[in-house]
Design a protein around this motif. Structure first.
Motif, mmCIF file in Angstrom:
data_model
loop_
_atom_site.group_PDB
_atom_site.id
_atom_site.type_symbol
_atom_site.label_atom_id
_atom_site.label_comp_id
_atom_site.label_asym_id
_atom_site.label_seq_id
_atom_site.Cartn_x
_atom_site.Cartn_y
_atom_site.Cartn_z
ATOM 1 N N ASP A 110 0.850 -1.181 0.000
ATOM 2 C CA ASP A 110 0.000 0.000 0.000
ATOM 3 C C ASP A 110 0.887 1.232 0.000
ATOM 4 O O ASP A 110 1.746 1.391 0.869
ATOM 5 C CB ASP A 110 -0.912 0.021 1.230
ATOM 6 C CG ASP A 110 -1.924 -1.115 1.202
ATOM 7 O OD1 ASP A 110 -2.276 -1.549 0.099
ATOM 8 O OD2 ASP A 110 -2.353 -1.562 2.284
ATOM 9 N N ILE A 111 0.681 2.109 -0.993
ATOM 10 C CA ILE A 111 1.480 3.313 -1.137
ATOM 11 C C ILE A 111 0.649 4.507 -0.687
ATOM 12 O O ILE A 111 -0.514 4.651 -1.095
ATOM 13 C CB ILE A 111 1.954 3.500 -2.597
ATOM 14 C CG1 ILE A 111 2.633 2.230 -3.085
ATOM 15 C CG2 ILE A 111 2.890 4.686 -2.708
ATOM 16 C CD1 ILE A 111 3.810 1.797 -2.266
ATOM 17 N N GLY A 112 1.209 5.355 0.134
ATOM 18 C CA GLY A 112 0.477 6.494 0.674
ATOM 19 C C GLY A 112 1.037 7.822 0.212
ATOM 20 O O GLY A 112 2.251 7.969 0.037
ATOM 21 N N TYR A 113 0.118 8.792 0.033
ATOM 22 C CA TYR A 113 0.479 10.157 -0.349
ATOM 23 C C TYR A 113 -0.245 11.137 0.571
ATOM 24 O O TYR A 113 -1.349 10.860 1.059
ATOM 25 C CB TYR A 113 0.102 10.446 -1.807
ATOM 26 C CG TYR A 113 0.809 9.569 -2.811
ATOM 27 C CD1 TYR A 113 2.015 9.958 -3.376
ATOM 28 C CD2 TYR A 113 0.258 8.347 -3.200
ATOM 29 C CE1 TYR A 113 2.667 9.156 -4.305
ATOM 30 C CE2 TYR A 113 0.898 7.530 -4.130
ATOM 31 C CZ TYR A 113 2.104 7.950 -4.673
ATOM 32 O OH TYR A 113 2.747 7.142 -5.589
ATOM 33 N N GLU A 114 0.366 12.270 0.790
ATOM 34 C CA GLU A 114 -0.263 13.308 1.607
ATOM 35 C C GLU A 114 -1.531 13.813 0.923
ATOM 36 O O GLU A 114 -1.518 14.154 -0.257
ATOM 37 C CB GLU A 114 0.707 14.473 1.817
ATOM 38 C CG GLU A 114 1.910 14.138 2.688
ATOM 39 C CD GLU A 114 1.549 14.067 4.157
ATOM 40 O OE1 GLU A 114 0.385 14.364 4.489
ATOM 41 O OE2 GLU A 114 2.422 13.713 4.977
ATOM 42 N N ASN A 115 -2.636 13.835 1.702
ATOM 43 C CA ASN A 115 -3.902 14.287 1.153
ATOM 44 C C ASN A 115 -4.742 14.844 2.297
ATOM 45 O O ASN A 115 -5.019 14.139 3.273
ATOM 46 C CB ASN A 115 -4.640 13.138 0.455
ATOM 47 C CG ASN A 115 -5.826 13.617 -0.354
ATOM 48 O OD1 ASN A 115 -6.483 14.582 0.011
ATOM 49 N ND2 ASN A 115 -6.078 12.938 -1.459
ATOM 50 N N GLU A 116 -5.142 16.116 2.188
ATOM 51 C CA GLU A 116 -5.901 16.746 3.271
ATOM 52 C C GLU A 116 -7.280 16.124 3.447
ATOM 53 O O GLU A 116 -7.827 16.105 4.540
ATOM 54 C CB GLU A 116 -6.043 18.242 2.991
ATOM 55 C CG GLU A 116 -4.722 18.991 2.997
ATOM 56 C CD GLU A 116 -4.925 20.467 2.739
ATOM 57 O OE1 GLU A 116 -6.089 20.856 2.491
ATOM 58 O OE2 GLU A 116 -3.936 21.225 2.777
ATOM 59 N N GLY A 211 5.923 6.602 -3.658
ATOM 60 C CA GLY A 211 5.071 7.170 -2.628
ATOM 61 C C GLY A 211 5.853 7.735 -1.462
ATOM 62 O O GLY A 211 7.068 7.586 -1.347
ATOM 63 N N GLU A 212 5.113 8.395 -0.579
ATOM 64 C CA GLU A 212 5.706 8.997 0.603
ATOM 65 C C GLU A 212 5.635 8.076 1.818
ATOM 66 O O GLU A 212 6.412 8.232 2.750
ATOM 67 C CB GLU A 212 4.995 10.317 0.902
ATOM 68 C CG GLU A 212 5.116 11.325 -0.248
ATOM 69 C CD GLU A 212 4.196 12.517 -0.069
ATOM 70 O OE1 GLU A 212 3.331 12.458 0.836
ATOM 71 O OE2 GLU A 212 4.330 13.503 -0.818
#
Length: 434
Positions: A110-116, A211-212
């Motif tokens: 699972d790849i995560g990215y900053e998202n408000e 990803g982050e």
């Protein structure tokens, strides 16, 4: 006990060279040829070996490495090197299977990215990929290495061999100590190959992940090709006893890499933890008192002034490590003197650090408490305005409630038809002209 050097003739250029007998090999300073100390033509029993690494570290160099290994660790008893009981000191050639494994692997994560707008500020999405790589793994080819519990450290040290080995010849093993090759290459698969290969595959997959943030990484690997070489690597082994238990220090005599086991004491860990806890307690107590009886701004100021007290434990550990690192470089005869100085420093540090921490906290508390009195305009009032500024509606409500109504009693006197004179109770006269 050290051995006397042997003078021999270089097989390459014929020059006279000096060789340490514990190394069994010597490089000619003139032509660079590696010469074997044993020159007899009589062949010895030949193990099935393809390569051999020459020993580059003598007994004296190994003893220095042992002392550096034992004296540089802060949690090792200070008197270990002087009072340990030596049980074994040997230079052996140990056989290892060098396996160069070519593999490919697929991964999912699972790849995560900053998202408000995402939950917890991270938007996750599934991802997958493929990686191809190569891993070099050493496994012991002698049951003695595995049975004595030396396999893990020795395999890691064997990886430090970055020089090109020499082609093996039976003469290299004449007159020296070596372990027989009595295990097959596949015997160490479960104990050594699988864990090392899984770790290498995981590390290389992590390097490829986009990803982050990453989570739930799963890998599936497949071995494509495996090349196995049987090599002889020289190892110094030092076994010693301390308080009824045996420990060891080993060195790859070709590369100089060192590993081993040591007894440890938790005394210094508790001292460091106590100093850190004392600093935290002093900061917390002082800040709590100021917040309760003065203001929160004063409490924050006190925390800023006393924050270095929390680092007392770290400073203690660093100072001990610095002084112990000097012991490993000192002459053997001066170790006792350095240990005595270390003990004296430790006693002074633990005694004076408590006094310094208490004095520092008291001075910071007094300075912070007197700040509103000494500089009321620059410090306290400005701070109060920032801290207690209420909302606008409450300000207006407060201002209206504090307005005072003044009633003036007036007495009217008619002077003429043009003007009137008004006088209040205090004698103030007002004239109203018509």
């Amino acid at each position: 006990m050290a051995f006397q050097n042997v003078v021999m003739e270089c097989t390459g250029c014929g020059a006279s060279i000096t060789v340490d007998p514990t190394l069994r090999f010597g490089n000619c300073p003139y032509c660079g040829r590696c010469n074997s100390l044993v020159q007899s033509a009589k062949a010895a029993e030949q193990p099935v070996v393809e390569d051999i690494f020459p020993a580059n570290f003598s007994e004296q160099a190994f003893r220095s490495a042992v002392r550096a290994f034992l004296c540089s660790k802060s949690d090792v008893p200070d008197s270990l090197y002087e009072n340990m009981l030596e049980q074994e000191l040997t230079l052996n050639f140990w056989p290892f299977y060098r396996q160069e494994v070519q593999w490919d692997a697929t991964w999912t994560a699972d790849i995560g990215y900053e998202n408000e707008n995402a939950k917890n500020g991270v938007a996750w999405q599934g991802s997958s990929g493929q990686v191809m790589g190569s891993t070099v793994i050493y496994t012991p080819a002698s049951s003695v290495i595995h049975n004595r519990g030396l396999g893990g450290d020795s395999c890691r040290l064997a990886l430090a061999c970055d020089e090109m080995p020499l082609p093996f010849h039976p003469e290299h093993c004449r007159g020296i100590s070596y372990l027989n090759c009595d295990t097959a290459a596949g015997d160490g698969e479960k104990a050594y190959v699988v864990p090392a290969l899984d770790e290498s595959v995981t590390d290389q997959c992590i390097e490829q992940l986009p990803g982050e943030y990453q989570r739930n990484l799963h890998t599936t690997r497949r071995i494509i090709e495996r090349k196995t070489t049987l090599q002889m690597i020289p190892f110094w082994l030092f076994v010693y006893e301390w308080e009824g238990c045996s420990y060891y220090v080993m060195q790859n005599a070709a590369s100089g890499a060192v590993a081993g086991t040591v007894p440890t004491t938790s005394r210094r860990k508790w001292i460091a933890a106590g100093l850190t806890a004392g600093g935290i307690a002093a900061v917390g107590i002082g800040a709590g008192i100021l917040a309760a009886f003065q203001s929160k701004v004063d409490a924050v100021m006190f925390i800023v002034l006393t924050l270095p007290l929390v680092c007392a434990g770290i400073v203690y550990r660093e100072q001990i490590a610095i002084r112990k690192s000097k012991i490993k470089l000192a002459p053997v005869g001066e170790i006792g003197k350095h240990l005595a100085k270390l003990k004296e420093f430790e006693q002074r540090f633990t005694t004076y650090s408590g006094l310094v921490m208490a004095g520092w906290a008291i001075v910071a508390f007094i300075v912070t408490a007197l700040m509103p009195i000494v500089m009321p305009n620059l410090w306290y009032d400005a701070a109060e305005d920032r801290r207690y500024e209420p909302p606008v509606d409450k300000v207006e409500q407060l201002a209206n409630s504090q307005k005072r109504k003044t009633y003036i009693k007036l007495r009217l006197k008619k002077i003429d038809g043009i003007s009137e004179e008004i006088e209040d109770d205090s004698g103030n006269a007002f004239v109203i002209e018509k």
